[in-house]
Design an enzyme around this catalytic site. Sequence first.
Site, PDB file in Angstrom:
ATOM      1  CD  GLU A  45      22.409  28.614 -20.688  1.00 57.23           C
ATOM      2  OE1 GLU A  45      21.390  28.350 -21.339  1.00 57.23           O
ATOM      3  OE2 GLU A  45      22.390  28.907 -19.465  1.00 57.23           O
TER       4      GLU A  45
ATOM      5  CG  ASP B  35      21.021  33.695 -11.304  1.00 60.85           C
ATOM      6  OD1 ASP B  35      20.647  32.659 -11.872  1.00 60.85           O
ATOM      7  OD2 ASP B  35      21.592  34.629 -11.888  1.00 60.85           O
TER       8      ASP B  35
END
Lengths: 294, 422
Positions: free
Chosen positions: A71, A82
């Site tokens: 990724e 995040d």
Amino acid sequence: MAFADTSSGAEPAPAARRPAMPETRIDRRFAALRTEGRAALVTFITAGDPDPETTAALLAGLPQAGADVIELGMPFSDPMADGPAIQASSQRALRGGQTMARTLDLVRGFRARDDETPIVLMGYYNPIYVYPVPDFLRDAREAGVDGLIVVDVPPEEDEEICLPALEAGLNFIRLATPTTDDARLPAILANTSGFLYYVSITGITGTAAPDVDAVHGEVARIRRACDLPIAVGFGVRTPDQARAIAKGADGVVVGSALVSAIAESLDAQGRAGARTVPAVLDLVRGLAEAVRGG
Amino acid sequence: MAEQAEAESAGAAGAGSTSPEPNSYRTGPDEGGHFGIHGGRFVAETLMPLILDLERAWEDARADPAFQAELDDLLTHYGGRPSPLYFAERLTEHLGGAKIYFKRDELNHTGSHKINNCLGQIQLARRMGKRRIIAETGAGQHGVAVATVAARFGLPCVIYMGATDIDRQKPNVFRMRLLGAEVKPVTSGTGTLKDAMNEALRDWVSHVAETFYIIGTVAGPHPYPAMVRDFQSVIGREVREQMLEREGRLPDTLVACIGGGSNAMGLFHPFLDEEGIAIFGVEAAGKGLETGEHCASLNGGKPGVLHGNRTYLLQNEDGQILDGHSISAGLDYPGIGPEHAWLKETGRVNYVAVTDAEALEAFQLCTRLEGIIPALEPAHALAHVMKLAPTLPRDHLLVMNMCGRGDKDVFAVAGHLGMEIG
């Protein structure tokens, strides 16, 4: 009526809308691992953190170190899903001048030497939206991208990028979370392809340790409704956690631990040093060994 | 809520962005929360079930007369509504044109229009059985209003505020803490309002079950833009009644400042279908649109997706969000409510911009002529009124929303004017 009746709890997209897709590197990789009888190690790093050369070196080394799927984060100024580690990594990349074009260049460079390891671009919608979407999908596919994770585009907005991505031959990988109940699950699964990403904690990336038994229970529940591989991530940091999670999942995603290793290897000016790439790859080797049952 | 019922029955013309002249400007959003191409629900999956829950709870509450009755009671006896519609006689004489009225929302409890929305949302939070309140704040006006209603109903409350803003708005930080709120400084990103909103979203994702997020403006994922608009529309509904009583007719021109755009939507929305009424939204041009140091998302940004909705954003060519600049911390946001984005594209509302210097001049003029110290946010609206009023005839009725009072700004203004306090 100005407001929809959503009393059904979800608005599942009809499965018929899913365009027929050719097999991708992601499909092939998970099929091969299924034959091997083990889970995939999925590794996340941010493109351009702290500079494109470091990312290129990491990409080149990841498959050898044991990453089965890569990724690659598309940095964004406002990464609201995040935690601190990936926020900081995104900021480092942007300070280093990373752009979407450079991120696709990194994929292109990797793909010239590796035609097997799947690459999934992960990030937020705005940089894709302004690219704009049709050009982005064309360029991403041409660069050798296999799938996309766009965290702030739920099934309710499938027309935006999910369906166009499927038409362009890219997998669109969706997140299922602890808040995804049985009523919601069909909406998530309708246009998901490649694999399903199960978010192991109710929270942001890298901030809490997953409860392994609860995760296995949830993965088993989702598996009853879904024939896609299921990878688990968001709180996995150590080989022990990875080993435990891998026992009940098709893949384990590690991200914050890797970008933290990058952060710790930088000098006072934030520049990568001789230790940067080995530090990350050593960590990946340890995780790979654990996932492979070592 | 008669007007909302009316808006509902008129159909979802709001979806028709391709049609430049919808039958009504008051029917949006469509069922996906879109105003034309703007709005929508761009949030992480963890939040989607909550957003859908909230939408159901809001639909249920707005159809419940008991909910509205309770809210009306709070607005009247706790919030201080209705706020007066005041004829600004000396300002009118000074500018020598249109007859200028102020909608005095600065007289509300907590000193701004923000309380209208906070009372509505906390009632909804209680109805949903939520036990913890979170919010973002820029200038601190929304934070103070949230801390106030949280204190009133005995709910714990966490306010996210950019570290940079905490420095410039110390009195409001102290007020929030006095009210029992926990003020969490946000240092991620650039430490301003957009980062405070990111951090509030991160908190929400991490505490989904018990937490209600009171968004302060007409932005965010659906249903927030429509819900906050409906709570703020009390402003425009009162203006309609008050003006009819006062002048026997509706106003000719409406003016309001815009950061996220909640006070403006509140004033504008009940009048959008009155064809004869000219409507102006005033953005912050900061040091000037040409300098790049401004917060004028509509005049200087382009469409993008942030904080749950598509709208005009200040961003670079690679889609990275830029920080705005304004003398007013309350306008210092790189986006704008999606309904404003749609009203710009349909041409129904005129969006103009006013610089820091112009706002500062208007601040002083209003203070001296009317004995009203405006917040720096409505000082922007006033600066546009100063340009507009002299060009209009004396029988022209102009209403400006005085959406906040300037007590919080006196230190900042003293600094800009080179004056010393005490």
